[in-house]
Write a protein that holds these residues in place. Structure first.
Motif, mmCIF file in Angstrom:
data_model
loop_
_atom_site.group_PDB
_atom_site.id
_atom_site.type_symbol
_atom_site.label_atom_id
_atom_site.label_comp_id
_atom_site.label_asym_id
_atom_site.label_seq_id
_atom_site.Cartn_x
_atom_site.Cartn_y
_atom_site.Cartn_z
ATOM 1 N N ASN A 84 10.366 57.578 29.809
ATOM 2 C CA ASN A 84 10.022 56.918 31.071
ATOM 3 C C ASN A 84 10.976 55.773 31.408
ATOM 4 O OD1 ASN A 84 7.796 58.515 31.868
ATOM 5 N ND2 ASN A 84 6.524 57.477 30.358
ATOM 6 N N ARG A 85 11.426 55.042 30.391
ATOM 7 C CA ARG A 85 12.372 53.946 30.627
ATOM 8 C C ARG A 85 13.693 54.496 31.151
ATOM 9 N NH1 ARG A 85 16.585 51.703 28.360
ATOM 10 N NH2 ARG A 85 16.458 52.894 26.438
ATOM 11 N N ARG A 86 14.192 55.523 30.502
ATOM 12 C CA ARG A 86 15.480 56.093 30.921
ATOM 13 C C ARG A 86 15.370 56.801 32.267
ATOM 14 N NH1 ARG A 86 19.439 57.473 26.303
ATOM 15 N NH2 ARG A 86 18.755 56.056 24.666
ATOM 16 N N ARG A 123 12.424 68.342 23.233
ATOM 17 C CA ARG A 123 12.791 68.630 21.840
ATOM 18 C C ARG A 123 12.237 67.595 20.872
ATOM 19 N NH1 ARG A 123 18.155 69.980 24.093
ATOM 20 N NH2 ARG A 123 18.756 67.866 23.606
ATOM 21 N N GLY A 124 11.639 66.522 21.411
ATOM 22 C CA GLY A 124 11.078 65.484 20.552
ATOM 23 C C GLY A 124 12.095 64.470 20.065
ATOM 24 N N GLU A 125 13.274 64.451 20.683
ATOM 25 C CA GLU A 125 14.310 63.507 20.275
ATOM 26 C C GLU A 125 13.993 62.085 20.719
ATOM 27 O OE1 GLU A 125 18.116 64.875 21.638
ATOM 28 O OE2 GLU A 125 17.850 66.839 20.703
ATOM 29 N N ILE A 126 13.240 61.958 21.819
ATOM 30 C CA ILE A 126 12.827 60.645 22.311
ATOM 31 C C ILE A 126 11.333 60.694 22.616
ATOM 32 C CG2 ILE A 126 15.086 59.958 23.229
ATOM 33 C CD1 ILE A 126 14.145 60.808 26.001
ATOM 34 N N ASP A 127 10.671 59.540 22.523
ATOM 35 C CA ASP A 127 9.230 59.488 22.802
ATOM 36 C C ASP A 127 8.997 59.233 24.291
ATOM 37 O OD1 ASP A 127 9.680 56.751 23.201
ATOM 38 O OD2 ASP A 127 8.785 56.171 21.298
ATOM 39 N N SER A 128 7.735 59.255 24.706
ATOM 40 C CA SER A 128 7.409 59.121 26.133
ATOM 41 C C SER A 128 7.832 57.764 26.689
ATOM 42 C CB SER A 128 5.916 59.357 26.377
ATOM 43 O OG SER A 128 5.134 58.424 25.684
ATOM 44 N N HIS A 174 13.371 55.946 34.686
ATOM 45 C CA HIS A 174 13.364 54.850 35.653
ATOM 46 C C HIS A 174 14.776 54.333 35.893
ATOM 47 C CE1 HIS A 174 13.033 50.603 36.899
ATOM 48 N NE2 HIS A 174 12.067 51.071 37.673
ATOM 49 N N ASP A 175 15.528 54.133 34.804
ATOM 50 C CA ASP A 175 16.904 53.651 34.926
ATOM 51 C C ASP A 175 17.763 54.612 35.737
ATOM 52 O OD1 ASP A 175 16.205 51.467 33.389
ATOM 53 O OD2 ASP A 175 17.208 52.181 31.567
ATOM 54 N N LEU A 176 17.625 55.905 35.494
ATOM 55 C CA LEU A 176 18.414 56.889 36.222
ATOM 56 C C LEU A 176 18.006 56.963 37.700
ATOM 57 C CD1 LEU A 176 18.561 59.761 33.599
ATOM 58 C CD2 LEU A 176 20.485 58.410 34.447
ATOM 59 N N SER A 177 16.732 56.791 37.962
ATOM 60 C CA SER A 177 16.247 56.857 39.338
ATOM 61 C C SER A 177 16.693 55.649 40.158
ATOM 62 C CB SER A 177 14.731 56.955 39.354
ATOM 63 O OG SER A 177 14.316 58.146 38.710
ATOM 64 N N ALA A 178 16.966 54.549 39.483
ATOM 65 C CA ALA A 178 17.353 53.313 40.158
ATOM 66 C C ALA A 178 18.816 53.315 40.580
ATOM 67 C CB ALA A 178 17.090 52.115 39.243
ATOM 68 N N GLU A 179 19.605 54.237 40.046
ATOM 69 C CA GLU A 179 21.052 54.261 40.347
ATOM 70 C C GLU A 179 21.330 54.759 41.727
ATOM 71 O OE1 GLU A 179 22.978 56.427 37.261
ATOM 72 O OE2 GLU A 179 22.770 54.803 35.868
ATOM 73 N N LEU A 212 19.019 66.669 31.306
ATOM 74 C CA LEU A 212 19.316 66.401 29.898
ATOM 75 C C LEU A 212 18.247 65.515 29.271
ATOM 76 C CD1 LEU A 212 23.162 65.802 30.129
ATOM 77 C CD2 LEU A 212 21.999 67.756 29.099
ATOM 78 N N LEU A 213 17.790 64.537 30.033
ATOM 79 C CA LEU A 213 16.735 63.654 29.554
ATOM 80 C C LEU A 213 15.458 64.446 29.277
ATOM 81 C CD1 LEU A 213 15.812 60.741 28.960
ATOM 82 C CD2 LEU A 213 15.201 60.568 31.386
ATOM 83 N N ARG A 214 15.090 65.316 30.199
ATOM 84 C CA ARG A 214 13.894 66.163 30.009
ATOM 85 C C ARG A 214 14.029 67.045 28.776
ATOM 86 N NH1 ARG A 214 14.808 67.167 35.668
ATOM 87 N NH2 ARG A 214 13.517 65.740 36.861
ATOM 88 N N GLU A 215 15.220 67.594 28.565
ATOM 89 C CA GLU A 215 15.457 68.436 27.395
ATOM 90 C C GLU A 215 15.293 67.644 26.104
ATOM 91 O OE1 GLU A 215 19.253 70.353 27.738
ATOM 92 O OE2 GLU A 215 18.721 71.194 29.690
ATOM 93 N N ARG A 216 15.835 66.434 26.071
ATOM 94 C CA ARG A 216 15.708 65.599 24.872
ATOM 95 C C ARG A 216 14.245 65.265 24.589
ATOM 96 N NH1 ARG A 216 19.072 60.535 24.394
ATOM 97 N NH2 ARG A 216 18.355 60.817 22.264
ATOM 98 N N TYR A 217 13.492 64.999 25.653
ATOM 99 C CA TYR A 217 12.068 64.691 25.491
ATOM 100 C C TYR A 217 11.320 65.933 24.989
ATOM 101 C CZ TYR A 217 7.298 63.255 26.646
ATOM 102 O OH TYR A 217 5.960 62.966 26.588
#
Length: 53
Positions: free
Chosen positions: A44-46, A35-40, A48-53, A28-33
């Motif tokens: 990357n912040r999100r 589509r241009g909904e979030i910047d790089s 990282h946060d997801l990978s840390a869980e 979902l994060l990749r899809e939002r990126y």
């Protein structure tokens, strides 16, 4: 029909709904990126946060 009863039990927060795997959250994060909904930076912040869980 009461609007409150229709939405009862549904999670409408910005976080992934309960039961979603880390992989689906990253998808979902990749899809939002893409589509241009979030910047790089946000991507990357999100990620990282997801990978840390």
């Amino acid at each position: 029909m009461n609007l409150n009863s229709r939405n009862k039990g549904h999670n409408h927060s910005s976080k992934a709904p309960v039961g979603h795997s880390k992989d689906s959250s990253l998808d979902l994060l990749r899809e939002r990126y893409s589509r241009g909904e979030i910047d790089s930076e946000e991507y990357n912040r999100r990620k990282h946060d997801l990978s840390a869980e």
